[in-house]
Structure formats: C-alpha cells, structure tokens
Design a protein around this motif. Sequence first.
Motif, PDB file in Angstrom:
ATOM      1  N   UNK A  42       0.831  -1.217   0.000  1.00 35.41           N
ATOM      2  CA  UNK A  42       0.000   0.000   0.000  1.00 35.41           C
ATOM      3  C   UNK A  42       0.856   1.254   0.000  1.00 35.41           C
ATOM      4  N   UNK A  43       0.232   2.370  -0.373  1.00 39.24           N
ATOM      5  CA  UNK A  43       0.914   3.650  -0.290  1.00 39.24           C
ATOM      6  C   UNK A  43       1.179   4.020   1.159  1.00 39.24           C
ATOM      7  N   UNK A  44       2.299   4.651   1.453  1.00 40.05           N
ATOM      8  CA  UNK A  44       2.643   4.958   2.845  1.00 40.05           C
ATOM      9  C   UNK A  44       1.774   6.058   3.436  1.00 40.05           C
ATOM     10  N   UNK A  45       1.476   5.932   4.719  1.00 34.81           N
ATOM     11  CA  UNK A  45       0.821   6.983   5.493  1.00 34.81           C
ATOM     12  C   UNK A  45       1.911   7.575   6.374  1.00 34.81           C
ATOM     13  N   UNK A  46       2.414   8.739   5.985  1.00 33.09           N
ATOM     14  CA  UNK A  46       3.613   9.287   6.609  1.00 33.09           C
ATOM     15  C   UNK A  46       3.313  10.051   7.893  1.00 33.09           C
ATOM     16  N   UNK A  47       4.237   9.940   8.831  1.00 33.85           N
ATOM     17  CA  UNK A  47       4.163  10.723  10.068  1.00 33.85           C
ATOM     18  C   UNK A  47       5.569  10.827  10.653  1.00 33.85           C
ATOM     19  N   UNK A  48       5.824  11.904  11.388  1.00 36.84           N
ATOM     20  CA  UNK A  48       7.129  12.081  12.034  1.00 36.84           C
ATOM     21  C   UNK A  48       7.268  11.049  13.161  1.00 36.84           C
ATOM     22  N   UNK A  49       8.128  10.079  12.947  1.00 32.46           N
ATOM     23  CA  UNK A  49       8.255   8.949  13.869  1.00 32.46           C
ATOM     24  C   UNK A  49       9.607   8.973  14.572  1.00 32.46           C
ATOM     25  N   UNK A  50       9.629   8.941  15.906  1.00 39.73           N
ATOM     26  CA  UNK A  50      10.912   8.839  16.627  1.00 39.73           C
ATOM     27  C   UNK A  50      11.604   7.518  16.290  1.00 39.73           C
ATOM     28  N   UNK A  51      12.863   7.589  15.901  1.00 42.50           N
ATOM     29  CA  UNK A  51      13.577   6.393  15.468  1.00 42.50           C
ATOM     30  C   UNK A  51      13.786   5.430  16.633  1.00 42.50           C
ATOM     31  N   UNK A  52      13.989   5.944  17.852  1.00 47.38           N
ATOM     32  CA  UNK A  52      14.194   5.039  18.980  1.00 47.38           C
ATOM     33  C   UNK A  52      12.959   4.183  19.241  1.00 47.38           C
ATOM     34  N   UNK A  53      11.768   4.775  19.071  1.00 50.35           N
ATOM     35  CA  UNK A  53      10.519   4.014  19.225  1.00 50.35           C
ATOM     36  C   UNK A  53      10.392   2.978  18.108  1.00 50.35           C
ATOM     37  N   UNK A  54      10.743   3.391  16.888  1.00 52.42           N
ATOM     38  CA  UNK A  54      10.687   2.487  15.726  1.00 52.42           C
ATOM     39  C   UNK A  54      11.579   1.263  15.961  1.00 52.42           C
TER      40      UNK A  54
END
Length: 448
Positions: A299-311
């Motif tokens: 699917x097409x991405x649903x973008x959001x500012x994501x903290x890399x440490x949480x990811x």
Amino acid sequence: MIFNKFTFRVLLFSVFIALSGMLFIWTLLQDHIIVAKFTSAFLWLTFIISFASYVNRSNRDLMNFILTLKNPDLTIPVFTGKRSSGDILGEKYKEIINSINEIRASGESEYLYFRYLFDNASVGLLSYEPSGAIDLVNRSAKEILGSGDVSNITGFDSFADGFSGHLNTLKPDTDTLFRTVIRNEMKSIVTRKTVLIKRNSEIYLVSVQDISNVLGDEEIKVWQNLTSVLTHEIVNSVSPIKSLSGTLVRLAGKLSGSFVSLKTNDTYNDLISGLGAIDKRSKGLIQFVESYKRLSRIPGPVLSETPVDVLFKDTVDLLSDRQKKDINLVISDINPPDLKINLDEKLIIQALINLVQNSIYALEDIPGATVELSAGESSNGKKFIIVSDNGKGISPDLTDKIFIPFFTTRKEGSGIGLSVVRQIMSKHNGSVRVNSEPYIRTQFILEF
C-alpha cells in the motif's frame, strides 16, 4: 575631423618653419642686424622643436594606446602630462579604451555567470582535450562519479573503474549507458559526448547523469506487472485442477464404500494417492503464488514524524520470538538521540524485519554473531537507517541482483524479502543500497 585638425597643425607648423627659416637666411645676408639674426634663428629653432614635440607626443600617445590594448586588464595609463582641453585625438583614445573596458567587463561577467551555471548544473558536466587533459569538471559530475579533483580522465578510473575507457569509446551526440561500482554501489550512468572547437582545437564536452534510481523504479514496475500477469495465469490454470482433483478424491472415497474389493486393488490405491498428491500440490502452488502477490500489493505509505528510537524498540520487540539465542540484536547508535523521520511506521518495520531476518540467515555458524540497528542524518540533510551484521556478506557480483524479485541464494528462500524492502523505500521516495565486506561488515542502508 581629427585628421583635418592634425593636418592643419602640421601645415601650420610647416609654414611657420618655412617662413622663419627664410627670415633667418635673409638676415644672414644683411649687415649690421645682429639682433634680428639671433631672433630669427631662435624663432626658426623654436618652431622646429615645437613641431617635433607635437609629432612625438602624438606618436607617444599612439604607442601607449597600443600598449594599453595589449594589456589584459587595460590598466596602463594612456596619457601623461598636461593636455589641452581641445585635444580631440586624446579624448577619442580615452573613449575607445573605456568602450573596450566595458566590453571586457561584460565578457568577464558573462564568463562568471557561465561558470556559476556550469558548476551548479544538476547534470554532471566535464570537458577535456583529446589528450585526456581535464579542462572543467562541475560538482555534480564529481558527486556522481564519487571523485575528487583530477587532471586527466584516467584519474576517474580510481573512483569509477573503466570510466576513461568508456569516454574514449563514446560516439558524439549518442546517449550511452555506463555501469560500474562506485563506493560499493552499482551505478547506472548515462553519458553523452559533444565535440566543440576552442581556439582552433577540438575539446569534448560530456554530460553525466545517474539514472540508477530511475531504472530501479522502472524495474519495480516491470516486475510488478510481470508478477501480476504470472499470478493471474497460474491461479487460473491451477484452480480448476485443484477443484477437479478434490472432487475426484471425494468420489473415489464414496466409490470405495460401495465396492469394498476396490480397497485392496493396487490400481485404486495408486489412483487415490495420485489424486491426493495433485490436490495437495495444487494447494501449495496457490499458496506460493499468493505470497508473490505481496510484491504488487504494497500500500501507499501513510507518513508521520516517527521517533527512530521508538521504531527500533518496536522492531526488536516484534523480532524477539524469532530471534535465535546465539545472535545478538542491538540498537547501536541514533544520532541525534531524538532523531525523527517522516515515514510509514508499519511499512518500515516490515522492511526492517525483512532485513534483520536476512542478516540472521547470513550469521549462521558465525562466532559473535551481531545485528546492529543505527540511524542518523548525513551532511546533505538525508536521514538514514542502517541494518548491519558481521556475517557471510554478499559477493560483488551479486550486489546488483539481490533486489531482483525471486532471486535468492537460500535453499528455502522465496526471493521477495529484499524486493519488498526496495519497493517500500521507493514508495517513500527513498532508496536502499548495500555495502558488504564478507565476514567483516555488511550494511543495508535505507535513505529517506
């Protein structure tokens, strides 16, 4: 006007010199006029010296004018000493010098403008002489070829192997594809050569354009279309076989209930066994095809500012049940610690899981097996995530193949894991590349 005035003065001086000379000769023929003799001689010499001075001054001005034209920056003074306000020739000299200065200043401005456009063009440009001596190279060409300053085209070979030989074989005004490994990454570069004339000598202007990402996107589209066609045709062909084989197995079962003697018949048993195998293999083939549909259904991405440490933490948690005890999965570095990336968290976690599982396979029987997750931001503002391991690595001849759908080096691999990663990054307008030193470090780099 200037010529007429100069001629008039020359004629006037000539007349004065002639008259004063005649007067001086006449006084020499007379007696008792000694003062007149000296006076006429003084006038005659004065006119001769004035005429010589006038001619020398004009010659000197002309010489200085010529020297000024020969001087590149036109800074040699044309005139020295006091001049009369009516000296039209001198004023015209000055006007010509000023005009030439303006023309040269305009030419220098246009040259600087040209150099600015050349250096800042998004397409790589380089020019060189038939001997191979480099004339100009812009920043884009250096970035594409991964090179520093070089004086000859052979110097590019240490950064992009075989590039000088490629340049020597180029035909003018023809787009030619050049493929090579630059900084451990396979590059596809389109080059085009134009022959120019500079100071009566040939010079070659070559444009250099990296189309690796474009080819990657087009390749993904081709594989998606091919996968879609194959899965459709295979499913359409296998589904009737599966349905028919299942029906025959059920009918044979009912038949065996009516005719007990058939149960001991070898032919009947072979029939049941064969139909069962067809039914089972048909189901397996359909499941196999369904797995490949994922290649064309991301699917097409649903973008959001994501903290890399949480990811990273979520990724490690999801992999805890699949992780082997002898393999260490660690979050090694996030710089800056509060780094955020605009991404689709679900899709990127799926990509990271695929990459980590790929690393786990490469770490079999490797002492001190470690998979590291790291992230950061490069000097050009690109944010990146790296999955690295110290496993078997990837040989250079396979680095441009591992992202091809269905290609795998594993006996039980499906060959879609890395293809899915590349498609996920493509949908993020990013890229994935690999750097590998077998048994030292292999890195998969996701750039956003």
